[in-house]
Enzyme design. Sequence first.
Site, short mmCIF file in Angstrom:
data_model
loop_
_atom_site.label_atom_id
_atom_site.label_comp_id
_atom_site.label_asym_id
_atom_site.label_seq_id
_atom_site.Cartn_x
_atom_site.Cartn_y
_atom_site.Cartn_z
N GLU A 147 2.90 -1.85 -5.40
CA GLU A 147 1.64 -1.09 -5.45
C GLU A 147 1.50 -0.43 -4.08
O GLU A 147 1.31 -1.13 -3.09
CB GLU A 147 0.44 -2.00 -5.72
CG GLU A 147 0.64 -3.06 -6.81
CD GLU A 147 1.01 -2.49 -8.15
OE1 GLU A 147 0.56 -1.37 -8.46
OE2 GLU A 147 1.77 -3.14 -8.89
N CYS B 47 -6.43 2.75 -0.96
CA CYS B 47 -5.24 3.47 -1.43
C CYS B 47 -5.63 4.65 -2.30
O CYS B 47 -4.90 5.64 -2.38
CB CYS B 47 -4.33 2.52 -2.19
SG CYS B 47 -5.17 1.64 -3.51
P1 NAD Z 1 1.97 -2.65 5.05
O1 NAD Z 1 2.99 -2.05 4.17
O2 NAD Z 1 2.05 -2.39 6.50
O3 NAD Z 1 1.97 -4.25 4.91
C1 NAD Z 1 1.80 -4.89 3.65
C2 NAD Z 1 2.42 -6.28 3.73
O4 NAD Z 1 3.84 -6.17 3.87
C3 NAD Z 1 1.93 -7.09 4.93
O5 NAD Z 1 1.78 -8.43 4.53
C4 NAD Z 1 3.07 -6.93 5.94
O6 NAD Z 1 3.16 -7.98 6.86
C5 NAD Z 1 4.28 -6.89 5.04
N1 NAD Z 1 5.43 -6.16 5.58
C6 NAD Z 1 5.43 -5.11 6.43
N2 NAD Z 1 6.70 -4.68 6.65
C7 NAD Z 1 7.51 -5.49 5.93
C8 NAD Z 1 8.93 -5.56 5.72
N3 NAD Z 1 9.77 -4.69 6.30
N4 NAD Z 1 9.42 -6.49 4.87
C9 NAD Z 1 8.59 -7.36 4.24
N5 NAD Z 1 7.24 -7.35 4.43
C10 NAD Z 1 6.71 -6.43 5.25
O7 NAD Z 1 0.55 -2.21 4.45
P2 NAD Z 1 -0.89 -2.38 5.13
O8 NAD Z 1 -0.96 -1.45 6.28
O9 NAD Z 1 -1.20 -3.81 5.33
O10 NAD Z 1 -1.87 -1.88 3.97
C11 NAD Z 1 -2.28 -0.56 3.82
C12 NAD Z 1 -1.41 0.15 2.80
O11 NAD Z 1 -1.51 -0.50 1.55
C13 NAD Z 1 -1.82 1.59 2.54
O12 NAD Z 1 -0.66 2.37 2.47
C14 NAD Z 1 -2.51 1.53 1.19
O13 NAD Z 1 -2.49 2.74 0.48
C15 NAD Z 1 -1.72 0.46 0.51
N6 NAD Z 1 -2.49 -0.14 -0.57
C16 NAD Z 1 -2.07 0.05 -1.86
C17 NAD Z 1 -2.82 -0.47 -2.91
C18 NAD Z 1 -2.41 -0.31 -4.34
O14 NAD Z 1 -2.83 -1.11 -5.15
N7 NAD Z 1 -1.62 0.69 -4.71
C19 NAD Z 1 -3.98 -1.17 -2.64
C20 NAD Z 1 -4.37 -1.36 -1.31
C21 NAD Z 1 -3.60 -0.85 -0.29
#
Ligand code: NAD
Length: 479
Positions: free
Chosen positions: A229, A263
């Site tokens: 997502e 998002c």
């Molecule tokens: P992010 O991708 O930076 O991190 C999400 C999770 O992944 C965190 O727990 C992080 O520690 C982990 N992570 C980061 N890099 C990783 C890697 N290389 N390998 C494994 N895990 C890793 O996202 P964020 O900044 O925490 O959240 C904001 C983002 O989430 C925005 O892009 C937003 O649009 C998206 N979002 C999407 C939805 C949806 O349902 N489509 C809902 C809410 C937020």
Amino acid sequence: MLSELISYEPATGAELWRGQTSDVDTEVAKARSAWPKWAAAPLSERIERIRIFANRVRADLEQFADTIARETGKPLWEARTEVESVVNKVDISVRAYADRTSQRRLDGKIGTRTALRHKPHGVLAVLGPYNFPAHLPNGHIVPALIAGNAIVFKPSEKTPATGAMLVDYYHKAGIPQDAVRLVQGGPDTGKALSTHPDIDGLLFTGSAQTGIALNRQFAHRPDKILALEMGGNNPIIAWDTRDIHSAAVLIIQSAFLSAGQRCTAARRLVVRDTLYDQLVGEVKKIADRLIIGDPHSEPPPFMGPVIDKDVCDNLIESYLALMSRGGRPIKHLKVAEQGRPFLTPGIIDVTDMDDRPDIELFGPLLQVIRVPDFTSAIIEANNTRFGLSASLIGGTPEQYDEFWANSRAGIVNWNAPTNGASSSAPFGGVGLSGNHRPSAYYAADYCAYPVVSSENDVPKAMLGIGLKDEEVAPVLIEE
Ligand code: NAD
């Protein structure tokens, strides 16, 4: 190697939580050992425990909302709605499980029963984002637990306190300690979890950048379930309407709720040129009046800070880059108070900019694009690699039909904001917004796999075709 993790309140800079990062091997092993028993428990028992979880969270609404508000900076009123979503997810997931993945008897050949049942995958890793640190991971965890999976959950490193509290509620409800494990840590811990050989799948909510890396990582593991997502670069088209104020309010809600950290937030306003002055003027007028403040302040703020100083600085940098490449400011994106990550909402006209970057700017910044006709509006709306949400404000029913038919997004709305989706509906996008495994109501689909069985009480069979005549043994006549 384990290290210390600290969470600070974005609004005040105060320390909220301090703890150790977790050992992924240990936590996955615990979940693996607990899984068979949890999967074998009657569905009614799993549901019962999860209903107790909902009751516990409901009883603790104020305390949980307070932690979420402090840790994310979102206004208290909004944090309360997040907790309500956590509670409501339980009934919705029970319904969704029954509706989409329950046992069923299918039509079979005469005398044969054909049964459809679903099995859990096993141990599922869940990676959560910071913007809805309780509701979104819970949106994976509850349906996965109902289906009989064990969970290893890593909250965002920016919201460990909320993650710890959420897991505590599952345990206090009697869900076995080892059936839901908490892993604290940042991207490296996330990587250790997502590459762990003993997980059977990964349910991820976060940025497209991370999601793409995970997709690559899972490319040679078709045996593991991967639900992504991700973000959006969502358009909102404003077309002919007499109610300019309502149109402007819908645009403000779409772009600036949660300080734009949703998002589904509208990032691009595509507006008819004849409507431009009046509508954009009204949007600016309302944006000027928005209260930006601490989560607990009175009167309640419309929006709080963004999550931290780095995110704040990057947004300002992106805004300046848009300006330097031809963007015309309508309302400056500014740091409201030096040293703290509060931003005033920004609005910038990028109509005349060449090569507009198709990236998600995750904060309170709205880009405006003027168009002469409805066909150009749809082309502009679809001018993105993402495809999460899209809205049309105003226009005729025929124009909405055209917009709906041609929009490339998983959520397509009319006279409604781009955000605020219902958990009772599927939630997901196309393009870089997801991998066709929508969440919310359809989360049930990726938490279990179907097993089809043809069943007869006794083995009774005959070949009716393709057989040689039975050989008759020659009769030997003795002389
Ligand atoms: P992010 O991708 O930076 O991190 C999400 C999770 O992944 C965190 O727990 C992080 O520690 C982990 N992570 C980061 N890099 C990783 C890697 N290389 N390998 C494994 N895990 C890793 O996202 P964020 O900044 O925490 O959240 C904001 C983002 O989430 C925005 O892009 C937003 O649009 C998206 N979002 C999407 C939805 C949806 O349902 N489509 C809902 C809410 C937020």
